[in-house]
Design a protein around this motif. Structure first.
Motif, PDB file in Angstrom:
ATOM      1  N   SER A 170       0.800  -1.222   0.000  1.00 62.61           N
ATOM      2  CA  SER A 170       0.000   0.000   0.000  1.00 62.61           C
ATOM      3  C   SER A 170       0.838   1.280   0.000  1.00 62.61           C
ATOM      4  CB  SER A 170      -0.970   0.018   1.180  1.00 62.61           C
ATOM      5  OG  SER A 170      -0.266   0.117   2.391  1.00 62.61           O
ATOM      6  N   ASN A 171       2.068   1.217   0.476  1.00 61.29           N
ATOM      7  CA  ASN A 171       2.901   2.413   0.492  1.00 61.29           C
ATOM      8  C   ASN A 171       4.216   2.256  -0.276  1.00 61.29           C
ATOM      9  OD1 ASN A 171       4.012   0.721   2.413  1.00 61.29           O
ATOM     10  ND2 ASN A 171       3.443   2.012   4.138  1.00 61.29           N
ATOM     11  N   SER A 172       4.318   1.218  -1.089  1.00 55.85           N
ATOM     12  CA  SER A 172       5.564   0.975  -1.813  1.00 55.85           C
ATOM     13  C   SER A 172       5.818   2.005  -2.910  1.00 55.85           C
ATOM     14  CB  SER A 172       5.601  -0.441  -2.379  1.00 55.85           C
ATOM     15  OG  SER A 172       4.582  -0.629  -3.329  1.00 55.85           O
ATOM     16  N   ASP A 173       4.757   2.486  -3.573  1.00 58.85           N
ATOM     17  CA  ASP A 173       4.954   3.483  -4.636  1.00 58.85           C
ATOM     18  C   ASP A 173       5.531   4.782  -4.067  1.00 58.85           C
ATOM     19  OD1 ASP A 173       4.033   1.738  -6.567  1.00 58.85           O
ATOM     20  OD2 ASP A 173       2.011   2.589  -6.630  1.00 58.85           O
ATOM     21  N   GLU A 174       5.004   5.202  -2.937  1.00 59.56           N
ATOM     22  CA  GLU A 174       5.498   6.430  -2.298  1.00 59.56           C
ATOM     23  C   GLU A 174       6.959   6.267  -1.888  1.00 59.56           C
ATOM     24  OE1 GLU A 174       4.673   9.014   1.767  1.00 59.56           O
ATOM     25  OE2 GLU A 174       3.120   7.656   1.055  1.00 59.56           O
ATOM     26  N   PHE A 175       7.308   5.106  -1.338  1.00 58.16           N
ATOM     27  CA  PHE A 175       8.685   4.842  -0.929  1.00 58.16           C
ATOM     28  C   PHE A 175       9.618   4.875  -2.130  1.00 58.16           C
ATOM     29  CE2 PHE A 175      12.163   1.811  -0.086  1.00 58.16           C
ATOM     30  CZ  PHE A 175      12.749   2.438   1.005  1.00 58.16           C
ATOM     31  N   GLN A 176       9.248   4.203  -3.217  1.00 57.35           N
ATOM     32  CA  GLN A 176      10.098   4.180  -4.404  1.00 57.35           C
ATOM     33  C   GLN A 176      10.243   5.577  -5.020  1.00 57.35           C
ATOM     34  OE1 GLN A 176      12.123   1.824  -5.278  1.00 57.35           O
ATOM     35  NE2 GLN A 176      11.318   0.481  -3.688  1.00 57.35           N
ATOM     36  N   ALA A 177       9.190   6.386  -4.950  1.00 56.07           N
ATOM     37  CA  ALA A 177       9.271   7.771  -5.441  1.00 56.07           C
ATOM     38  C   ALA A 177      10.282   8.568  -4.611  1.00 56.07           C
ATOM     39  CB  ALA A 177       7.901   8.430  -5.404  1.00 56.07           C
ATOM     40  N   THR A 178      10.297   8.325  -3.302  1.00 49.84           N
ATOM     41  CA  THR A 178      11.255   8.998  -2.425  1.00 49.84           C
ATOM     42  C   THR A 178      12.678   8.585  -2.772  1.00 49.84           C
ATOM     43  OG1 THR A 178       9.607   9.111  -0.672  1.00 49.84           O
ATOM     44  CG2 THR A 178      11.912   9.399  -0.014  1.00 49.84           C
ATOM     45  N   ILE A 179      12.881   7.307  -3.057  1.00 50.69           N
ATOM     46  CA  ILE A 179      14.216   6.818  -3.439  1.00 50.69           C
ATOM     47  C   ILE A 179      14.667   7.475  -4.745  1.00 50.69           C
ATOM     48  CG2 ILE A 179      15.533   4.760  -4.155  1.00 50.69           C
ATOM     49  CD1 ILE A 179      14.948   4.983  -1.097  1.00 50.69           C
ATOM     50  N   LYS A 180      13.778   7.582  -5.715  1.00 45.48           N
ATOM     51  CA  LYS A 180      14.125   8.246  -6.986  1.00 45.48           C
ATOM     52  C   LYS A 180      14.480   9.708  -6.752  1.00 45.48           C
ATOM     53  CE  LYS A 180      11.516   5.163  -9.921  1.00 45.48           C
ATOM     54  NZ  LYS A 180      10.279   4.919 -10.644  1.00 45.48           N
ATOM     55  N   GLU A 181      13.768  10.361  -5.848  1.00 44.74           N
ATOM     56  CA  GLU A 181      14.054  11.758  -5.508  1.00 44.74           C
ATOM     57  C   GLU A 181      15.444  11.887  -4.901  1.00 44.74           C
ATOM     58  OE1 GLU A 181      12.534  14.496  -1.930  1.00 44.74           O
ATOM     59  OE2 GLU A 181      10.927  13.850  -3.276  1.00 44.74           O
ATOM     60  N   VAL A 182      15.820  10.946  -4.056  1.00 42.47           N
ATOM     61  CA  VAL A 182      17.139  10.947  -3.425  1.00 42.47           C
ATOM     62  C   VAL A 182      18.232  10.875  -4.486  1.00 42.47           C
ATOM     63  CG1 VAL A 182      18.713   9.506  -2.058  1.00 42.47           C
ATOM     64  CG2 VAL A 182      16.428  10.007  -1.200  1.00 42.47           C
ATOM     65  N   ILE A 183      18.041  10.022  -5.474  1.00 46.65           N
ATOM     66  CA  ILE A 183      19.055   9.827  -6.509  1.00 46.65           C
ATOM     67  C   ILE A 183      19.253  11.100  -7.327  1.00 46.65           C
ATOM     68  CG2 ILE A 183      19.541   8.557  -8.650  1.00 46.65           C
ATOM     69  CD1 ILE A 183      18.222   6.127  -7.239  1.00 46.65           C
ATOM     70  N   ASN A 184      18.190  11.866  -7.483  1.00 47.45           N
ATOM     71  CA  ASN A 184      18.272  13.089  -8.275  1.00 47.45           C
ATOM     72  C   ASN A 184      18.832  14.276  -7.501  1.00 47.45           C
ATOM     73  OD1 ASN A 184      17.210  11.810 -10.556  1.00 47.45           O
ATOM     74  ND2 ASN A 184      15.122  12.173  -9.884  1.00 47.45           N
ATOM     75  N   ASN A 185      19.134  14.090  -6.222  1.00 57.25           N
ATOM     76  CA  ASN A 185      19.720  15.140  -5.396  1.00 57.25           C
ATOM     77  C   ASN A 185      21.119  14.722  -4.983  1.00 57.25           C
ATOM     78  OD1 ASN A 185      17.467  17.072  -5.147  1.00 57.25           O
ATOM     79  ND2 ASN A 185      16.419  15.326  -4.253  1.00 57.25           N
ATOM     80  N   GLU A 186      21.833  15.616  -4.344  1.00 63.19           N
ATOM     81  CA  GLU A 186      23.215  15.317  -3.955  1.00 63.19           C
ATOM     82  C   GLU A 186      23.260  14.674  -2.578  1.00 63.19           C
ATOM     83  OE1 GLU A 186      25.812  18.620  -4.498  1.00 63.19           O
ATOM     84  OE2 GLU A 186      25.020  19.051  -6.483  1.00 63.19           O
ATOM     85  N   ILE A 187      22.641  13.516  -2.473  1.00 67.62           N
ATOM     86  CA  ILE A 187      22.589  12.766  -1.226  1.00 67.62           C
ATOM     87  C   ILE A 187      23.653  11.679  -1.276  1.00 67.62           C
ATOM     88  CG2 ILE A 187      21.120  11.313   0.238  1.00 67.62           C
ATOM     89  CD1 ILE A 187      20.103  14.205  -0.001  1.00 67.62           C
ATOM     90  N   SER A 188      24.383  11.501  -0.172  1.00 67.66           N
ATOM     91  CA  SER A 188      25.401  10.449  -0.149  1.00 67.66           C
ATOM     92  C   SER A 188      25.010   9.277   0.764  1.00 67.66           C
ATOM     93  CB  SER A 188      26.760  11.010   0.269  1.00 67.66           C
ATOM     94  OG  SER A 188      26.669  11.664   1.511  1.00 67.66           O
ATOM     95  N   ILE A 189      24.105   9.532   1.714  1.00 72.81           N
ATOM     96  CA  ILE A 189      23.667   8.480   2.635  1.00 72.81           C
ATOM     97  C   ILE A 189      22.173   8.602   2.858  1.00 72.81           C
ATOM     98  CG2 ILE A 189      23.859   7.514   4.965  1.00 72.81           C
ATOM     99  CD1 ILE A 189      26.677   8.663   5.105  1.00 72.81           C
ATOM    100  N   VAL A 190      21.484   7.466   2.823  1.00 73.94           N
ATOM    101  CA  VAL A 190      20.063   7.409   3.163  1.00 73.94           C
ATOM    102  C   VAL A 190      19.941   6.611   4.452  1.00 73.94           C
ATOM    103  CG1 VAL A 190      17.810   6.506   2.494  1.00 73.94           C
ATOM    104  CG2 VAL A 190      19.262   7.596   0.782  1.00 73.94           C
ATOM    105  N   LEU A 191      19.289   7.222   5.446  1.00 73.71           N
ATOM    106  CA  LEU A 191      19.003   6.544   6.707  1.00 73.71           C
ATOM    107  C   LEU A 191      17.523   6.193   6.719  1.00 73.71           C
ATOM    108  CD1 LEU A 191      19.857   5.592   9.559  1.00 73.71           C
ATOM    109  CD2 LEU A 191      19.171   7.870  10.373  1.00 73.71           C
ATOM    110  N   ILE A 192      17.226   4.899   6.765  1.00 72.09           N
ATOM    111  CA  ILE A 192      15.850   4.425   6.873  1.00 72.09           C
ATOM    112  C   ILE A 192      15.563   4.239   8.363  1.00 72.09           C
ATOM    113  CG2 ILE A 192      14.178   2.650   6.209  1.00 72.09           C
ATOM    114  CD1 ILE A 192      15.348   4.011   3.755  1.00 72.09           C
ATOM    115  N   ASP A 193      14.761   5.128   8.928  1.00 69.01           N
ATOM    116  CA  ASP A 193      14.450   5.084  10.358  1.00 69.01           C
ATOM    117  C   ASP A 193      13.138   4.336  10.566  1.00 69.01           C
ATOM    118  OD1 ASP A 193      13.698   5.562  13.014  1.00 69.01           O
ATOM    119  OD2 ASP A 193      14.663   7.525  13.026  1.00 69.01           O
ATOM    120  N   CYS A 194      13.198   3.226  11.282  1.00 66.70           N
ATOM    121  CA  CYS A 194      12.045   2.339  11.467  1.00 66.70           C
ATOM    122  C   CYS A 194      11.449   2.417  12.870  1.00 66.70           C
ATOM    123  CB  CYS A 194      12.466   0.899  11.172  1.00 66.70           C
ATOM    124  SG  CYS A 194      13.090   0.638   9.509  1.00 66.70           S
TER     125      CYS A 194
END
Length: 108
Positions: A17-41
């Motif tokens: 139910s929320n996988s599309d939103e998550f994948q959109a966020t990942i694509k957004e990260v790639i298009n910015n100058e991000i070097s580390i992604v922290l997935i906080d659970c």
């Protein structure tokens, strides 16, 4: 070295139910100058196989782009899921955001 960090907070259930939103966020990260992604659970209560698949896909996609992914604050259910699937040896997992910050400081 100035590392740009993006924190992605997961909460409730992580499933189809929320996988599309998550994948959109990942694509957004790639298009910015991000070097580390922290997935906080810390607010995540449940993850099914679709959620796990999304994390694996994100890990591979980010790694291909030279971006490191770290996961923090997993609960017992998610820890068991990672252990049963062997993902605990693939993902970098830290206890919480404070431990993540210490990891960043010690890396510099």
């Amino acid at each position: 070295m100035n590392q740009q960090v993006k924190v992605i907070l997961l909460s409730g259930s992580f499933n189809a139910s929320n996988s599309d939103e998550f994948q959109a966020t990942i694509k957004e990260v790639i298009n910015n100058e991000i070097s580390i992604v922290l997935i906080d659970c810390h607010s995540l209560t449940f993850m099914d196989s679709t959620g796990l698949g999304n994390l694996v896909l994100a890990f591979k996609t980010l790694r291909t782009s030279g971006i490191q992914m770290i996961i923090c604050s997993i609960n017992e259910q998610i820890r068991i899921l990672f252990e049963l699937t062997g993902m605990d040896s693939i993902f970098t997992i830290v206890p919480n955001q404070a431990a993540f910050k210490n990891l960043l400081v010690s890396a510099n």
